[in-house]
Write a protein that holds these residues in place. Structure first.
Motif, PDB file in Angstrom:
ATOM      1  N   MET A  20       1.046  -1.032  -0.568  1.00 39.35           N
ATOM      2  CA  MET A  20      -0.074  -0.173  -0.528  1.00 39.35           C
ATOM      3  C   MET A  20       0.582   1.231   0.023  1.00 39.35           C
ATOM      4  SD  MET A  20      -2.898   0.767   2.753  1.00 39.35           S
ATOM      5  CE  MET A  20      -2.785   2.645   2.369  1.00 39.35           C
ATOM      6  N   GLU A  21       1.906   1.624  -1.343  1.00 42.97           N
ATOM      7  CA  GLU A  21       2.372   2.453  -1.035  1.00 42.97           C
ATOM      8  C   GLU A  21       1.642   3.765  -1.940  1.00 42.97           C
ATOM      9  OE1 GLU A  21       7.267   3.195  -3.136  1.00 42.97           O
ATOM     10  OE2 GLU A  21       5.784   0.726  -2.964  1.00 42.97           O
ATOM     11  N   ARG A  22       2.036   4.453  -0.977  1.00 44.73           N
ATOM     12  CA  ARG A  22       2.204   6.450  -1.401  1.00 44.73           C
ATOM     13  C   ARG A  22       3.426   7.102  -1.777  1.00 44.73           C
ATOM     14  NH1 ARG A  22      -0.911   6.487   2.920  1.00 44.73           N
ATOM     15  NH2 ARG A  22      -3.514   6.992   2.360  1.00 44.73           N
ATOM     16  N   ALA A  23       3.211   7.662  -2.629  1.00 48.32           N
ATOM     17  CA  ALA A  23       4.684   8.230  -3.806  1.00 48.32           C
ATOM     18  C   ALA A  23       5.611   9.244  -2.418  1.00 48.32           C
ATOM     19  CB  ALA A  23       4.580   8.928  -4.771  1.00 48.32           C
ATOM     20  N   ASP A  24       4.733  10.185  -1.901  1.00 52.48           N
ATOM     21  CA  ASP A  24       5.315  10.661  -0.986  1.00 52.48           C
ATOM     22  C   ASP A  24       5.317  10.079   1.070  1.00 52.48           C
ATOM     23  OD1 ASP A  24       6.664  13.277  -0.003  1.00 52.48           O
ATOM     24  OD2 ASP A  24       5.683  14.664  -0.362  1.00 52.48           O
ATOM     25  N   TRP A  25       7.000  10.469   1.449  1.00 44.71           N
ATOM     26  CA  TRP A  25       6.999  10.183   2.314  1.00 44.71           C
ATOM     27  C   TRP A  25       8.467  10.436   3.212  1.00 44.71           C
ATOM     28  CZ3 TRP A  25      10.106   5.494   4.620  1.00 44.71           C
ATOM     29  CH2 TRP A  25      10.755   5.010   3.732  1.00 44.71           C
TER      30      TRP A  25
ATOM     31  N   GLU B 199     -11.704   4.136  -7.042  1.00 41.42           N
ATOM     32  CA  GLU B 199     -11.519   3.212  -8.536  1.00 41.42           C
ATOM     33  C   GLU B 199     -10.363   3.151  -8.157  1.00 41.42           C
ATOM     34  OE1 GLU B 199     -11.439   4.791 -12.915  1.00 41.42           O
ATOM     35  OE2 GLU B 199     -10.010   6.467 -11.253  1.00 41.42           O
ATOM     36  N   VAL B 200     -10.661   1.557  -8.692  1.00 43.47           N
ATOM     37  CA  VAL B 200      -9.448   0.031  -8.445  1.00 43.47           C
ATOM     38  C   VAL B 200      -9.341   0.123  -9.962  1.00 43.47           C
ATOM     39  CG1 VAL B 200      -8.604  -1.988  -8.132  1.00 43.47           C
ATOM     40  CG2 VAL B 200     -10.381  -0.961  -6.331  1.00 43.47           C
ATOM     41  N   LYS B 201      -8.012   0.163  -9.992  1.00 47.42           N
ATOM     42  CA  LYS B 201      -7.330  -0.453 -11.604  1.00 47.42           C
ATOM     43  C   LYS B 201      -6.375  -1.733 -11.439  1.00 47.42           C
ATOM     44  CE  LYS B 201      -7.746   3.744 -14.235  1.00 47.42           C
ATOM     45  NZ  LYS B 201      -7.197   4.694 -15.253  1.00 47.42           N
TER      46      LYS B 201
ATOM     47  N   GLU C 273      -4.190  -0.206  -8.485  1.00 48.91           N
ATOM     48  CA  GLU C 273      -3.823   1.762  -8.275  1.00 48.91           C
ATOM     49  C   GLU C 273      -4.719   1.592  -7.565  1.00 48.91           C
ATOM     50  OE1 GLU C 273      -4.100   4.532 -10.821  1.00 48.91           O
ATOM     51  OE2 GLU C 273      -2.257   4.394 -11.187  1.00 48.91           O
ATOM     52  N   VAL C 274      -5.476   1.941  -6.754  1.00 48.66           N
ATOM     53  CA  VAL C 274      -6.271   2.425  -5.765  1.00 48.66           C
ATOM     54  C   VAL C 274      -6.607   4.033  -5.979  1.00 48.66           C
ATOM     55  CG1 VAL C 274      -8.005   1.766  -4.290  1.00 48.66           C
ATOM     56  CG2 VAL C 274      -6.619   0.058  -4.730  1.00 48.66           C
ATOM     57  N   ALA C 275      -8.004   4.577  -5.995  1.00 51.78           N
ATOM     58  CA  ALA C 275      -8.024   5.825  -6.392  1.00 51.78           C
ATOM     59  C   ALA C 275      -9.189   5.979  -4.936  1.00 51.78           C
ATOM     60  CB  ALA C 275      -7.566   6.595  -7.355  1.00 51.78           C
TER      61      ALA C 275
ATOM     62  N   ILE D 219      -2.825   5.700  -4.169  1.00 53.80           N
ATOM     63  CA  ILE D 219      -2.349   4.194  -3.285  1.00 53.80           C
ATOM     64  C   ILE D 219      -1.673   2.732  -4.611  1.00 53.80           C
ATOM     65  CG2 ILE D 219      -2.460   4.652  -0.946  1.00 53.80           C
ATOM     66  CD1 ILE D 219      -3.151   1.078  -2.414  1.00 53.80           C
ATOM     67  N   SER D 220      -0.191   2.873  -4.835  1.00 53.12           N
ATOM     68  CA  SER D 220       0.373   1.653  -5.305  1.00 53.12           C
ATOM     69  C   SER D 220      -0.227  -0.010  -4.862  1.00 53.12           C
ATOM     70  CB  SER D 220       1.194   1.821  -5.952  1.00 53.12           C
ATOM     71  OG  SER D 220       1.200   3.115  -6.504  1.00 53.12           O
ATOM     72  N   SER D 221      -0.894  -0.755  -5.334  1.00 57.31           N
ATOM     73  CA  SER D 221      -0.595  -2.100  -4.380  1.00 57.31           C
ATOM     74  C   SER D 221      -0.531  -3.231  -5.423  1.00 57.31           C
ATOM     75  CB  SER D 221      -1.911  -2.025  -3.819  1.00 57.31           C
ATOM     76  OG  SER D 221      -2.155  -3.084  -2.949  1.00 57.31           O
TER      77      SER D 221
END
Length: 608
Positions: A57-62, A250-252, A292-294, A305-307
């Motif tokens: 469950m990754e976000r770009a900024d941290w 939204e899930v892709k 990809e979950v938005a 988030i990227s998963s």
């Protein structure tokens, strides 16, 4: 001239950075004189475990907060110290060498941490989450002298929204930890106040990454994914903050960067996404779909988030000979792997680097195994992602705690149980649920193991049935090694040193949850010079390998008779145990690897 000045500034900046590293390292060095892994030498205190800590469950900024913190050990009940004892390297337990401290904490004391941090200007207007990967055991957190929250549990992540408590400029962060180890009732695994034999050094305090993450006030909290290969679909349950019923999830689902399916739903709704031509996950082909979950508000993305997810199924089925077999993706599949304790001579619970974390999994694959039993310990999230990506099945134990009834491994249907206090029982249920929630989306995990060898075992039928109902996508091994009850998916036997089938269950899968323990003590690679042991000991690699292969040939015959899985003890030596395939410092492979790999692959393919 301007180019020269720019170059000069770059040189000065690089020099200052180098001096900062030297200065920081000068304040820290590994403590004690125990053996260490090669990765201990690679630690840079300014970049400790720098990888993103939650890749599912990754976000770009941290921002990573690992590194040198101040620490103090004080008697229970004392106020925050005005003077601290020195520096500790986070996230290594205070008892470990890599912490730079290597001191016992004990139940009569509390461990205090302190550091400062600032908030990047680019995060202005965001909510700031403070994450802890794991802290053992009871944690209290203070921001700018305000207590903002507490947590109990030594194996699972937790976080706080610290936004309301932030000040201008530098922020003061203080953490207080109390950990009674075996003086308490909480899960501790192999930790003991007085380590000896199969029991190891206590682990207290912060032992996984601490980090900051900016989010919007409305954001994604959790993504739980599972699959149904028979109905050809991925299933997502996504938790968000806020109660805005107009927000959309939204899930892709993607394959090699190409979106193969997408779906939108109101927040709070379960999402089922069809995957018509599914690629199934297995140790032989660990295929993962990118996800990809938005979170959308008024048509705009306010969190992303990227998963990843996998299509795989674990089940049991009776074969043509009447034996109940474990299955993977609707095929009989013999599961075979080592008992993996996950301990390190320098970091105890914490691997020195991510490369070290990968090493044990890779060697397990190299040895020809297809499974790992993660023994009474829970790992950082990156370990499970490595298992997902590399392709290894995982049996996940619940770390044991409290006292234990008499172990009755050779009896059936009449095992004794512990009567826990209400507080102890409630804590077990809380921490077991937290562990299952934390690890739910990792496809590598195929089996939950609530109890081992009667350690803290109580209400076996109730706990097993709750576990199975809470996560029907996995198998439940109710009591590895006993005490046995007619519940769950497996009857699990332990026998040392050689394999033996002394009980059999015609209604559930019968598995050999532990055997082996072949010992070989190698000088210069020992945690302690004396009192090293294995269930049986030999003098050299050839003798140990011969014995391993002898047991493997015995196991082959028992698989035909009814065993559906087996676990060999163990991946590495641990402290006084010298029965690993690899030394505790990971510097010597103790067996003939090609011979072990050959017979292991024969075992794993025996039901094909």
């Amino acid at each position: 001239m301007r180019h020269f000045r720019k170059k000069t500034l770059q040189i000065i900046s690089a020099t200052a950075f180098t001096l900062n590293i030297f200065s920081a390292n000068a304040q820290w060095k590994p403590a004690g004189d125990k053996i260490k892994t090669q990765w201990a030498e690679q630690i840079n205190v300014n970049s400790v475990l720098p990888e993103y800590p939650r890749p599912i469950m990754e976000r770009a900024d941290w921002r990573n907060l690992n590194g040198l913190w101040e620490y103090a050990i004080l008697p229970v009940g004392k106020a925050e110290p005005k003077q601290f004892d020195g520096k500790i390297l986070v996230p290594f337990a205070v008892e470990s060498s890599l912490s730079g401290v290597q001191k016992e904490l004990g139940g009569n004391n509390e461990l205090w941490y302190k550091r400062s941090f600032d908030i990047p200007s680019a995060w202005k207007g965001k909510n700031i989450l403070l994450h802890f990967g794991a802290v053992d055991w009871k944690t209290e957190v203070f921001i700018n002298d305000i207590k903002i929250g507490s947590h109990t549990g030594g194996y699972t992540p937790f976080s706080f929204d610290i936004t309301p408590f932030l000040a201008k400029g530098n922020q003061k962060l203080v953490v207080k930890v109390w950990d009674p180890t075996t003086d308490g009732y909480q899960p501790v695994g192999k930790q003991r106040k007085k380590p000896e034999g199969i029991w190891y050094t206590p682990v207290s305090g912060i032992w996984q990454t601490v980090w900051l993450e900016p989010v919007n006030s409305q954001h994604i909290v959790q993504v739980k994914s599972s699959s149904d290969i028979d109905k050809k679909k991925l299933i997502f349950d996504i938790q968000t903050t806020g109660t805005n019923s107009a927000n959309i999830i939204e899930v892709k689902v993607k394959d090699s960067g190409k979106t193969i399916s997408a779906y939108k739903a109101k927040t709070g709704q379960q999402i089922e996404i069809p995957v018509e031509t599914a690629k199934l996950w297995s140790p032989e082909n660990p295929f993962l779909y990118d996800v990809e979950v938005a979170l959308l508000k008024d048509g705009k993305v306010i969190d992303r988030i990227s998963s990843y997810a996998a299509m795989r199924k674990v089940s049991t089925k009776r074969d043509e000979n009447g034996i109940v077999r474990l299955q993977l993706n609707n095929q009989d599949y013999f599961q075979f792997g080592p008992l993996d304790q996950g301990w390190w001579p320098d970091g105890l619970y914490t691997a020195p680097t991510d490369e070290a974390l990968v090493y044990d999994i890779q060697k397990t694959k190299d040895f020809g195994f297809n499974m790992i039993r993660k023994h009474v310990k829970v790992e950082p999230a990156r370990w499970y992602t490595h298992c997902d990506r590399m392709g290894i099945l995982v049996w996940q134990d619940m770390p044991n705690g409290d006292k234990s009834p008499q172990w009755q491994n050779r009896q059936y249907f009449n095992g004794s149980e512990l009567i826990r206090s209400g507080e102890s029982e409630a804590n077990y249920r809380k921490e077991w649920k937290d562990i299952m929630d934390y690890l739910y989306s990792h496809p590598s995990i195929v089996t939950w193991v609530p109890f081992n060898e009667a350690w803290g075992q109580f209400k076996t039928q109730e706990i097993t049935e709750w576990t199975k109902n809470y996560d029907p996508s996995r198998l439940v091994n109710p009591a590895s090694g006993g005490n046995h009850y007619r519940v769950g998916d497996m009857l699990d036997l332990h026998n040392y040193p050689g394999p033996e089938m002394y009980l059999y269950d015609a209604e559930r899968a019968t598995v050999l949850g532990e055997y082996g323990g072949i010992g070989l003590a190698l000088q210069n690679h020992l945690w302690q010079p004396e009192k090293n042991w294995g269930y049986i000991q030999f003098k050299n690699s050839k003798e140990v390998t011969d014995e391993y292969v002898k047991y493997a040939e015995m196991l082959k015959k028992m698989i035909k008779s009814g065993f559906s899985a087996a676990v060999y003890t163990q991946t590495t030596d641990v402290e006084g145990e010298v029965n690993g395939l690899i030394t505790y410092d990971r510097k010597v492979i103790k067996m003939d690897e090609p011979r072990v790999r050959k017979v292991n692959r024969e075992i794993c393919s025996i039901l094909d």
